[in-house]
Design a protein around this motif. Structure first.
Motif, mmCIF file in Angstrom:
data_model
loop_
_atom_site.group_PDB
_atom_site.id
_atom_site.type_symbol
_atom_site.label_atom_id
_atom_site.label_comp_id
_atom_site.label_asym_id
_atom_site.label_seq_id
_atom_site.Cartn_x
_atom_site.Cartn_y
_atom_site.Cartn_z
ATOM 1 N N ASP A 1 1.064 -1.240 -0.070
ATOM 2 C CA ASP A 1 0.270 0.079 0.017
ATOM 3 C C ASP A 1 0.870 1.297 0.052
ATOM 4 N N GLN A 2 2.033 1.155 0.224
ATOM 5 C CA GLN A 2 3.000 2.200 0.196
ATOM 6 C C GLN A 2 3.791 2.504 -1.367
ATOM 7 N N LEU A 3 3.591 1.568 -2.036
ATOM 8 C CA LEU A 3 4.412 1.611 -3.319
ATOM 9 C C LEU A 3 3.458 2.329 -4.118
ATOM 10 N N PRO A 4 3.920 3.045 -5.267
ATOM 11 C CA PRO A 4 3.382 3.389 -6.432
ATOM 12 C C PRO A 4 2.635 2.369 -6.958
ATOM 13 N N ALA A 5 1.160 2.434 -7.639
ATOM 14 C CA ALA A 5 0.572 1.333 -8.312
ATOM 15 C C ALA A 5 1.440 0.937 -9.402
ATOM 16 N N ARG A 6 2.206 1.635 -10.080
ATOM 17 C CA ARG A 6 3.022 0.984 -11.420
ATOM 18 C C ARG A 6 3.781 0.003 -10.880
ATOM 19 N N ARG A 7 4.526 0.586 -9.931
ATOM 20 C CA ARG A 7 5.807 -0.263 -9.241
ATOM 21 C C ARG A 7 5.163 -1.587 -8.734
ATOM 22 N N ARG A 8 3.967 -1.523 -7.969
ATOM 23 C CA ARG A 8 3.335 -2.520 -7.323
ATOM 24 C C ARG A 8 3.038 -3.830 -8.496
ATOM 25 N N ARG A 9 2.415 -3.151 -9.631
ATOM 26 C CA ARG A 9 2.268 -4.161 -10.675
ATOM 27 C C ARG A 9 3.437 -4.738 -11.161
ATOM 28 N N ILE A 10 4.513 -4.103 -11.246
ATOM 29 C CA ILE A 10 5.922 -4.761 -11.939
ATOM 30 C C ILE A 10 6.119 -5.517 -10.802
ATOM 31 N N PHE A 11 6.245 -5.266 -9.482
ATOM 32 C CA PHE A 11 6.834 -6.232 -8.560
ATOM 33 C C PHE A 11 6.311 -7.606 -8.534
ATOM 34 N N GLN A 12 4.796 -7.116 -8.760
ATOM 35 C CA GLN A 12 3.940 -8.612 -8.488
ATOM 36 C C GLN A 12 4.335 -9.440 -9.652
ATOM 37 N N ARG A 13 4.242 -8.917 -11.000
ATOM 38 C CA ARG A 13 4.592 -9.324 -12.055
ATOM 39 C C ARG A 13 5.668 -10.264 -12.138
ATOM 40 N N PHE A 14 6.845 -9.767 -11.645
ATOM 41 C CA PHE A 14 8.126 -10.557 -11.492
ATOM 42 C C PHE A 14 8.325 -11.247 -10.375
ATOM 43 N N GLY A 15 7.168 -11.331 -9.522
ATOM 44 C CA GLY A 15 7.119 -12.043 -8.185
ATOM 45 C C GLY A 15 8.267 -11.972 -7.118
ATOM 46 N N ILE A 16 8.361 -10.788 -6.991
ATOM 47 C CA ILE A 16 9.060 -10.040 -6.057
ATOM 48 C C ILE A 16 8.245 -10.085 -4.778
ATOM 49 N N ASN A 17 8.855 -10.732 -3.911
ATOM 50 C CA ASN A 17 7.883 -11.070 -2.766
ATOM 51 C C ASN A 17 8.815 -10.476 -1.237
ATOM 52 N N GLU A 18 9.968 -10.212 -1.476
ATOM 53 C CA GLU A 18 10.537 -9.664 -0.549
ATOM 54 C C GLU A 18 11.195 -8.321 -0.487
ATOM 55 N N PHE A 19 10.935 -7.328 0.203
ATOM 56 C CA PHE A 19 11.548 -5.978 0.269
ATOM 57 C C PHE A 19 12.455 -5.681 1.537
ATOM 58 N N VAL A 20 13.237 -4.829 1.655
ATOM 59 C CA VAL A 20 13.945 -4.173 2.706
ATOM 60 C C VAL A 20 13.493 -2.689 3.000
ATOM 61 N N THR A 21 13.322 -2.520 4.251
ATOM 62 C CA THR A 21 12.909 -1.026 4.482
ATOM 63 C C THR A 21 14.087 -0.527 5.146
ATOM 64 N N PHE A 22 14.321 1.131 4.990
ATOM 65 C CA PHE A 22 15.421 1.653 5.569
ATOM 66 C C PHE A 22 14.719 2.706 6.206
ATOM 67 N N GLU A 23 15.249 3.048 7.373
ATOM 68 C CA GLU A 23 14.816 4.594 8.102
ATOM 69 C C GLU A 23 15.968 5.430 7.445
ATOM 70 N N VAL A 24 15.313 6.856 7.306
ATOM 71 C CA VAL A 24 16.176 8.123 7.129
ATOM 72 C C VAL A 24 16.819 8.331 8.166
ATOM 73 N N SER A 25 18.117 8.282 8.657
ATOM 74 C CA SER A 25 18.898 8.918 9.721
ATOM 75 C C SER A 25 19.333 10.448 9.318
ATOM 76 N N THR A 26 19.610 10.879 8.178
ATOM 77 C CA THR A 26 19.821 12.269 7.964
ATOM 78 C C THR A 26 19.928 12.349 6.437
ATOM 79 N N GLU A 27 19.666 13.571 5.983
ATOM 80 C CA GLU A 27 19.552 13.817 4.392
ATOM 81 C C GLU A 27 21.214 14.427 4.224
#
Length: 141
Positions: A109-135
């Motif tokens: 639900d946080q991904l843009p719809a286009r990317r979500r569809r692409i990731f689903q199409r390619f069977g990508i089921n794992e992701f990594v999240t990172f927190e931003v420490s500093t810009e």
């Protein structure tokens, strides 16, 4: 799917990308108006600095990066060991930390719809999240 050496086709693609495509992609990755980002990380044993092109989506509390080759890729293992990396996205550098492996369902639900569809199409089921420490300001031009 296995190839003639007994490795999966995905492994063959991963090796090709690591040695052929990634060096080419690094010329553009992280720049403004380019889809690929760069994750900069230090080797677990050597401390050597590396740069790897990735796809990264900015979300409210950090970034989401798909793991098309799974969790055992060097850049992720390095970031996990250090609990830190630098992500260059759209010309901006971010110090990131706290890498967490999550499922597609946890981030869909946080991904843009286009990317979500692409990731689903390619069977990508794992992701990594990172927190931003500093810009950290500007990245490569």
């Amino acid at each position: 799917m296995l190839n003639t050496t007994g490795h999966t086709v995905t492994d063959a693609v991963r090796v090709f990308n690591k040695h052929v495509l990634n060096p080419v992609m690094l010329r553009l990755a992280g720049r403004r108006h380019w889809y690929a980002a760069v994750i900069r990380h230090s080797g677990r044993a050597t401390g050597r600095h590396y740069s790897t092109p990735v796809v990264a989506d900015r979300v409210a509390d950090g970034f989401i990066i798909p793991l098309p080759y799974g969790q055992k890729v060097d850049w992720l293992r390095n970031a996990q060991a250090a609990n830190a990396a630098t992500l260059v996205v759209d010309g901006q550098s971010f110090a990131v930390s706290d890498p967490r492996i999550v499922s597609f369902e946890a981030v869909a639900d946080q991904l843009p719809a286009r990317r979500r569809r692409i990731f689903q199409r390619f069977g990508i089921n794992e992701f990594v999240t990172f927190e931003v420490s500093t810009e950290s300001g500007s990245g490569p031009s």
